[in-house]
Design a protein around this motif. Structure first.
Motif, PDB file in Angstrom:
ATOM      1  N   ALA A 262       0.801  -1.230   0.000  1.00 41.20           N
ATOM      2  CA  ALA A 262       0.000   0.000   0.000  1.00 41.20           C
ATOM      3  C   ALA A 262       0.837   1.285   0.000  1.00 41.20           C
ATOM      4  N   HIS A 263       2.144   1.169  -0.245  1.00 46.02           N
ATOM      5  CA  HIS A 263       2.978   2.368  -0.360  1.00 46.02           C
ATOM      6  C   HIS A 263       2.534   3.144  -1.596  1.00 46.02           C
ATOM      7  N   ALA A 264       2.363   4.456  -1.451  1.00 46.18           N
ATOM      8  CA  ALA A 264       1.930   5.301  -2.562  1.00 46.18           C
ATOM      9  C   ALA A 264       2.988   6.361  -2.838  1.00 46.18           C
ATOM     10  N   LYS A 265       3.210   6.619  -4.126  1.00 46.68           N
ATOM     11  CA  LYS A 265       4.197   7.631  -4.519  1.00 46.68           C
ATOM     12  C   LYS A 265       3.729   8.313  -5.798  1.00 46.68           C
ATOM     13  N   GLU A 266       3.863   9.617  -5.816  1.00 50.13           N
ATOM     14  CA  GLU A 266       3.524  10.352  -7.032  1.00 50.13           C
ATOM     15  C   GLU A 266       4.681  10.224  -8.018  1.00 50.13           C
ATOM     16  N   GLU A 267       4.349   9.876  -9.242  1.00 51.87           N
ATOM     17  CA  GLU A 267       5.346   9.696 -10.303  1.00 51.87           C
ATOM     18  C   GLU A 267       4.912  10.476 -11.537  1.00 51.87           C
ATOM     19  N   THR A 268       5.877  10.861 -12.334  1.00 47.22           N
ATOM     20  CA  THR A 268       5.607  11.468 -13.632  1.00 47.22           C
ATOM     21  C   THR A 268       5.575  10.356 -14.664  1.00 47.22           C
ATOM     22  N   MET A 269       4.493  10.303 -15.426  1.00 47.42           N
ATOM     23  CA  MET A 269       4.327   9.248 -16.429  1.00 47.42           C
ATOM     24  C   MET A 269       4.991   9.643 -17.743  1.00 47.42           C
ATOM     25  N   PRO A 270       5.513   8.671 -18.479  1.00 49.88           N
ATOM     26  CA  PRO A 270       6.053   8.979 -19.808  1.00 49.88           C
ATOM     27  C   PRO A 270       4.918   9.435 -20.727  1.00 49.88           C
ATOM     28  N   ILE A 271       5.212  10.394 -21.584  1.00 47.93           N
ATOM     29  CA  ILE A 271       4.181  10.969 -22.458  1.00 47.93           C
ATOM     30  C   ILE A 271       3.808  10.037 -23.603  1.00 47.93           C
ATOM     31  N   ASP A 272       4.803   9.378 -24.193  1.00 45.18           N
ATOM     32  CA  ASP A 272       4.573   8.654 -25.441  1.00 45.18           C
ATOM     33  C   ASP A 272       4.815   7.156 -25.348  1.00 45.18           C
ATOM     34  N   ALA A 273       4.758   6.623 -24.135  1.00 49.25           N
ATOM     35  CA  ALA A 273       4.999   5.181 -23.975  1.00 49.25           C
ATOM     36  C   ALA A 273       4.248   4.672 -22.756  1.00 49.25           C
ATOM     37  N   CYS A 274       4.053   3.390 -22.715  1.00 52.98           N
ATOM     38  CA  CYS A 274       3.425   2.742 -21.563  1.00 52.98           C
ATOM     39  C   CYS A 274       4.522   2.062 -20.747  1.00 52.98           C
ATOM     40  N   GLN A 275       4.415   2.174 -19.441  1.00 48.24           N
ATOM     41  CA  GLN A 275       5.425   1.577 -18.564  1.00 48.24           C
ATOM     42  C   GLN A 275       4.922   0.216 -18.096  1.00 48.24           C
ATOM     43  N   TRP A 276       5.648  -0.827 -18.443  1.00 55.37           N
ATOM     44  CA  TRP A 276       5.194  -2.192 -18.185  1.00 55.37           C
ATOM     45  C   TRP A 276       5.688  -2.765 -16.872  1.00 55.37           C
ATOM     46  N   CYS A 277       6.613  -2.103 -16.196  1.00 51.29           N
ATOM     47  CA  CYS A 277       7.047  -2.590 -14.894  1.00 51.29           C
ATOM     48  C   CYS A 277       7.418  -1.410 -14.011  1.00 51.29           C
ATOM     49  N   TYR A 278       7.288  -1.637 -12.712  1.00 53.85           N
ATOM     50  CA  TYR A 278       7.573  -0.594 -11.725  1.00 53.85           C
ATOM     51  C   TYR A 278       7.948  -1.293 -10.435  1.00 53.85           C
ATOM     52  N   GLU A 279       9.077  -0.898  -9.844  1.00 47.79           N
ATOM     53  CA  GLU A 279       9.502  -1.494  -8.584  1.00 47.79           C
ATOM     54  C   GLU A 279       9.084  -0.590  -7.432  1.00 47.79           C
ATOM     55  N   CYS A 280       8.346  -1.151  -6.493  1.00 47.89           N
ATOM     56  CA  CYS A 280       7.941  -0.405  -5.303  1.00 47.89           C
ATOM     57  C   CYS A 280       9.191  -0.092  -4.494  1.00 47.89           C
ATOM     58  N   GLU A 281       9.367   1.189  -4.136  1.00 51.67           N
ATOM     59  CA  GLU A 281      10.568   1.564  -3.395  1.00 51.67           C
ATOM     60  C   GLU A 281      10.507   1.122  -1.940  1.00 51.67           C
ATOM     61  N   CYS A 282       9.337   0.716  -1.465  1.00 50.12           N
ATOM     62  CA  CYS A 282       9.198   0.298  -0.075  1.00 50.12           C
ATOM     63  C   CYS A 282       9.443  -1.212   0.100  1.00 50.12           C
ATOM     64  N   CYS A 283       8.666  -2.024  -0.608  1.00 50.45           N
ATOM     65  CA  CYS A 283       8.779  -3.487  -0.435  1.00 50.45           C
ATOM     66  C   CYS A 283       9.523  -4.166  -1.579  1.00 50.45           C
ATOM     67  N   HIS A 284       9.882  -3.403  -2.615  1.00 52.89           N
ATOM     68  CA  HIS A 284      10.624  -3.883  -3.788  1.00 52.89           C
ATOM     69  C   HIS A 284       9.857  -4.886  -4.638  1.00 52.89           C
ATOM     70  N   ALA A 285       8.539  -4.914  -4.487  1.00 52.83           N
ATOM     71  CA  ALA A 285       7.720  -5.759  -5.367  1.00 52.83           C
ATOM     72  C   ALA A 285       7.812  -5.199  -6.783  1.00 52.83           C
ATOM     73  N   MET A 286       7.881  -6.083  -7.760  1.00 49.86           N
ATOM     74  CA  MET A 286       7.903  -5.668  -9.157  1.00 49.86           C
ATOM     75  C   MET A 286       6.470  -5.712  -9.671  1.00 49.86           C
ATOM     76  N   LEU A 287       5.913  -4.543  -9.937  1.00 50.17           N
ATOM     77  CA  LEU A 287       4.535  -4.455 -10.416  1.00 50.17           C
ATOM     78  C   LEU A 287       4.495  -4.611 -11.921  1.00 50.17           C
ATOM     79  N   ARG A 288       3.518  -5.351 -12.386  1.00 48.82           N
ATOM     80  CA  ARG A 288       3.257  -5.551 -13.813  1.00 48.82           C
ATOM     81  C   ARG A 288       1.784  -5.205 -14.054  1.00 48.82           C
TER      82      ARG A 288
END
Length: 89
Positions: A17-43
């Motif tokens: 449930a860690h939340a963080k504001e991020e800037t999204m890429p304008i012209d691409a979709c982001q397929w993975c993201y690592e949570c900076e708190c628990c290091h889970a790899m989100l897909r």
């Protein structure tokens, strides 16, 4: 009248449930993201084009502009991967 594309999204980890504001890429979709708190790899969840569409407070810019083509490509590649993993016979 089209509203302005939002570039900031609060991404929330489904594991911790860690939340963080991020800037999204304008012209691409982001397929993975690592949570900076628990290091889970989100897909992305099935049917979503990216992690922002699955876990963010805003959909990604290509989806906001109705110009995202990666969902169709992902569905095709997911289906192809499923077919490739089925043993012959």
């Amino acid at each position: 009248m089209m509203s302005a594309v939002k570039l900031q999204s609060i991404i929330t980890c489904p594991k911790c449930a860690h939340a963080k504001e991020e800037t999204m890429p304008i012209d691409a979709c982001q397929w993975c993201y690592e949570c900076e708190c628990c290091h889970a790899m989100l897909r992305p969840k099935a049917g979503d084009c990216c992690v922002f569409c699955s876990y963010g407070s805003e959909r990604c810019p290509p989806m906001q502009q109705h110009s995202c083509s990666c969902v169709r490509r992902r569905r095709y590649s997911d289906a192809r991967r499923t077919l490739d993993s089925v043993p012959p016979g």
